[in-house]
Design an enzyme around this catalytic site. Structure first.
Site, PDB file in Angstrom:
ATOM      1  N   ASP A 116       0.869  -1.076   0.091  1.00 49.78           N
ATOM      2  CA  ASP A 116      -0.069  -0.070   0.033  1.00 49.78           C
ATOM      3  C   ASP A 116       0.770   1.150  -0.057  1.00 49.78           C
ATOM      4  O   ASP A 116       1.623   1.444   0.887  1.00 49.78           O
ATOM      5  CB  ASP A 116      -0.977   0.084   1.193  1.00 49.78           C
ATOM      6  CG  ASP A 116      -1.792   1.107   1.286  1.00 49.78           C
ATOM      7  OD1 ASP A 116      -1.574   2.264   0.546  1.00 49.78           O
ATOM      8  OD2 ASP A 116      -2.815   1.005   2.158  1.00 49.78           O
ATOM      9  N   SER A 119      -1.770  13.463 -15.349  1.00 52.32           N
ATOM     10  CA  SER A 119      -3.067  13.691 -16.111  1.00 52.32           C
ATOM     11  C   SER A 119      -3.059  15.074 -16.658  1.00 52.32           C
ATOM     12  O   SER A 119      -2.638  16.055 -15.735  1.00 52.32           O
ATOM     13  CB  SER A 119      -4.302  13.445 -15.360  1.00 52.32           C
ATOM     14  OG  SER A 119      -5.537  13.639 -16.029  1.00 52.32           O
ATOM     15  N   TYR A 159      -9.403  14.956  -8.109  1.00 60.06           N
ATOM     16  CA  TYR A 159      -8.389  13.999  -8.732  1.00 60.06           C
ATOM     17  C   TYR A 159      -7.625  14.970  -9.539  1.00 60.06           C
ATOM     18  O   TYR A 159      -6.249  14.956  -9.283  1.00 60.06           O
ATOM     19  CB  TYR A 159      -9.179  13.416  -9.777  1.00 60.06           C
ATOM     20  CG  TYR A 159      -8.283  12.595 -10.743  1.00 60.06           C
ATOM     21  CD1 TYR A 159      -7.435  11.449 -10.285  1.00 60.06           C
ATOM     22  CD2 TYR A 159      -8.364  12.932 -12.190  1.00 60.06           C
ATOM     23  CE1 TYR A 159      -6.616  10.791 -11.391  1.00 60.06           C
ATOM     24  CE2 TYR A 159      -7.526  12.353 -12.946  1.00 60.06           C
ATOM     25  CZ  TYR A 159      -6.446  11.154 -12.763  1.00 60.06           C
ATOM     26  OH  TYR A 159      -6.193  10.566 -13.695  1.00 60.06           O
ATOM     27  N   LYS A 178      -3.290  15.560  -9.357  1.00 63.03           N
ATOM     28  CA  LYS A 178      -2.471  15.293 -10.361  1.00 63.03           C
ATOM     29  C   LYS A 178      -1.684  16.712 -10.693  1.00 63.03           C
ATOM     30  O   LYS A 178      -0.435  16.755 -11.117  1.00 63.03           O
ATOM     31  CB  LYS A 178      -3.078  15.123 -11.547  1.00 63.03           C
ATOM     32  CG  LYS A 178      -3.705  13.635 -11.386  1.00 63.03           C
ATOM     33  CD  LYS A 178      -2.764  12.461 -11.217  1.00 63.03           C
ATOM     34  CE  LYS A 178      -3.159  11.234 -11.600  1.00 63.03           C
ATOM     35  NZ  LYS A 178      -2.073  10.134 -11.355  1.00 63.03           N
TER      36      LYS A 178
HETATM   37  N1  LIG Z   1      -7.244   5.926 -17.272  1.00 66.90           N
HETATM   38  C1  LIG Z   1      -7.554   7.076 -17.603  1.00 66.90           C
HETATM   39  O1  LIG Z   1      -8.255   7.430 -18.441  1.00 66.90           O
HETATM   40  C2  LIG Z   1      -6.180   7.856 -17.143  1.00 66.90           C
HETATM   41  C3  LIG Z   1      -6.138   9.180 -17.690  1.00 66.90           C
HETATM   42  C4  LIG Z   1      -4.954   9.916 -17.137  1.00 66.90           C
HETATM   43  C5  LIG Z   1      -4.293   9.395 -16.063  1.00 66.90           C
HETATM   44  N2  LIG Z   1      -4.474   8.128 -15.319  1.00 66.90           N
HETATM   45  C6  LIG Z   1      -3.537   7.741 -14.462  1.00 66.90           C
HETATM   46  O2  LIG Z   1      -2.958   6.766 -14.700  1.00 66.90           O
HETATM   47  C7  LIG Z   1      -2.741   5.721 -13.369  1.00 66.90           C
HETATM   48  C8  LIG Z   1      -3.198   4.273 -13.804  1.00 66.90           C
HETATM   49  O3  LIG Z   1      -4.756   4.563 -14.096  1.00 66.90           O
HETATM   50  P1  LIG Z   1      -5.701   3.215 -14.743  1.00 66.90           P
HETATM   51  O4  LIG Z   1      -6.751   3.802 -15.588  1.00 66.90           O
HETATM   52  O5  LIG Z   1      -4.733   2.128 -14.949  1.00 66.90           O
HETATM   53  O6  LIG Z   1      -6.343   2.951 -13.210  1.00 66.90           O
HETATM   54  P2  LIG Z   1      -6.832   1.343 -12.419  1.00 66.90           P
HETATM   55  O7  LIG Z   1      -7.711   1.749 -11.165  1.00 66.90           O
HETATM   56  O8  LIG Z   1      -6.892   0.582 -13.499  1.00 66.90           O
HETATM   57  O9  LIG Z   1      -5.327   1.066 -11.791  1.00 66.90           O
HETATM   58  C9  LIG Z   1      -4.664   1.793 -10.747  1.00 66.90           C
HETATM   59  C10 LIG Z   1      -4.114   0.746 -10.013  1.00 66.90           C
HETATM   60  O10 LIG Z   1      -3.483   1.577  -8.675  1.00 66.90           O
HETATM   61  C11 LIG Z   1      -3.666   0.474  -7.641  1.00 66.90           C
HETATM   62  N3  LIG Z   1      -3.821   1.320  -6.451  1.00 66.90           N
HETATM   63  C12 LIG Z   1      -4.693   2.199  -5.928  1.00 66.90           C
HETATM   64  N4  LIG Z   1      -4.122   2.469  -4.598  1.00 66.90           N
HETATM   65  C13 LIG Z   1      -3.248   2.052  -4.371  1.00 66.90           C
HETATM   66  C14 LIG Z   1      -2.364   2.084  -3.216  1.00 66.90           C
HETATM   67  N5  LIG Z   1      -2.813   2.715  -2.041  1.00 66.90           N
HETATM   68  N6  LIG Z   1      -1.414   1.378  -3.007  1.00 66.90           N
HETATM   69  C15 LIG Z   1      -0.770   0.528  -4.133  1.00 66.90           C
HETATM   70  N7  LIG Z   1      -1.488   0.403  -5.091  1.00 66.90           N
HETATM   71  C16 LIG Z   1      -2.752   1.056  -5.398  1.00 66.90           C
HETATM   72  C17 LIG Z   1      -4.905  -0.055  -7.870  1.00 66.90           C
HETATM   73  O11 LIG Z   1      -5.034  -1.467  -7.355  1.00 66.90           O
HETATM   74  C18 LIG Z   1      -4.846  -0.621  -9.419  1.00 66.90           C
HETATM   75  O12 LIG Z   1      -4.353  -1.661  -9.765  1.00 66.90           O
HETATM   76  C19 LIG Z   1      -3.223   6.654 -12.572  1.00 66.90           C
HETATM   77  O13 LIG Z   1      -2.333   7.092 -11.713  1.00 66.90           O
HETATM   78  C20 LIG Z   1      -4.467   7.320 -13.325  1.00 66.90           C
HETATM   79  O14 LIG Z   1      -4.685   8.695 -12.330  1.00 66.90           O
HETATM   80  C21 LIG Z   1      -5.400   7.378 -16.087  1.00 66.90           C
END
Ligand SMILES: NC(=O)c1ccc[n+]([C@@H]2O[C@H](COP(=O)([O-])OP(=O)(O)OC[C@H]3O[C@@H](n4cnc5c(N)ncnc54)[C@H](O)[C@@H]3O)[C@@H](O)[C@H]2O)c1
Length: 245
Positions: free
Chosen positions: A55, A136, A149, A153
């Site tokens: 975590d 982001s 959020y 970021k």
């Molecule tokens: N999906 C989008 O459209 C998008 C757009 C811009 C930026 N992002 C960024 O990309 C990254 C990944 O996003 P995603 O879409 O794969 O999301 P996701 O929810 O599929 O993956 C995020 C992962 O982070 C893990 N996580 C959450 N809290 C945690 C903690 N306390 N300790 C360890 N792990 C933890 C979760 O278990 C999960 O596997 C994020 O930082 C998100 O903000 C995503």
């Protein structure tokens, strides 16, 4: 060139898996870090890579995880801070403070805890490594209801510059990839082709496409590569031009 060890947080999530596949494809050794549990174990087994349950908001767990990875997989050359919370939304008038607190703890403090622990490890080992934060474009452009959020970021972008200017003295580069909406499997489920919500997002994007997770991963791989040896402190948009509009 010897094999690098690349530690990817949030490695069991939607974008994490694509990051892992892209680093693996160019010969790196990958270790996935994510919350302990079945999801992490099964993605690790599927990709055939090591995993570490952690975590990122718990500094003791972070220190233990970094110690475990370096012992089992060798010095960490690249950290990708990809773990994040992106589902706790609400407007200024209604957002529960507890939701904001959770977002801040994971996205800001968690990212910092990982950066600090891995940077200490790199400095101790004399590794001229690279750190890539997954930010982001929301940190620079508001969407109603997503401010908690987005402010987290914006802080990640500031952390990127902060760490970059200080860690340059140790030869460690720190950059970020800032995607717009990414077409992960979860996104495709929530916003199928032709749905009003998908069309609303696309109408804001000059290239009329959401980022493919492979493109987000390619940007991270580049920023961690020797080809980017003179780049530090940037947050690179992968957004189809959304910030232009
Ligand atoms: N999906 C989008 O459209 C998008 C757009 C811009 C930026 N992002 C960024 O990309 C990254 C990944 O996003 P995603 O879409 O794969 O999301 P996701 O929810 O599929 O993956 C995020 C992962 O982070 C893990 N996580 C959450 N809290 C945690 C903690 N306390 N300790 C360890 N792990 C933890 C979760 O278990 C999960 O596997 C994020 O930082 C998100 O903000 C995503």
């Amino acid at each position: 060139m010897s094999t690098r060890t690349v530690l990817i947080t949030g490695g069991a999530g939607g974008i994490g898996r694509f990051l892992a596949e892209s680093f693996l494809a160019q010969g790196d050794a990958v270790v996935l870090a994510d919350l302990p549990g079945e999801k992490l174990t099964s993605v690790g087994a599927e990709l055939g890579v090591a995993t570490v349950g952690v975590d990122i908001t718990d500094p003791d767990a972070v220190a233990a995880a970094v110690g475990q990875v370096s012992k089992e997989s060798g010095p960490i050359s690249v950290l990708v801070n990809n773990a994040g919370i992106l589902h706790l939304h609400g407007d200024v008038l209604g957002l529960p403070l507890a939701d904001y607190d959770t977002t801040i703890r994971v996205n800001i403090l968690g990212t910092f805890a990982m950066t600090q622990a891995v940077a200490r490890h790199m400095v101790d080992a004399g590794t001229r490594g690279a750190i890539v934060n997954i930010s982001s474009i929301g940190g620079r452009q508001p969407t109603p209801g997503m401010g908690a959020y987005e402010t987290s970021k914006a802080a990640v972008d500031a952390q990127t510059r902060w760490a970059a200017i200080e860690l340059a003295a140790h030869g460690i580069r720190v950059n970020a990839v800032a995607p717009g909406p990414v077409d992960t499997p979860m996104m495709r489920m929530g916003m199928p082709e032709g749905s009003p919500m998908r069309e609303a997002w696309l109408s804001r994007i000059p290239l009329k496409q959401m980022a493919d997770p492979v493109q987000v991963a390619a940007a991270a791989v580049f920023l961690a590569s020797p080809g980017a040896a003179d780049i530090t402190g940037v947050s690179l948009p992968v957004d189809g031009g959304q910030l232009l509009a």
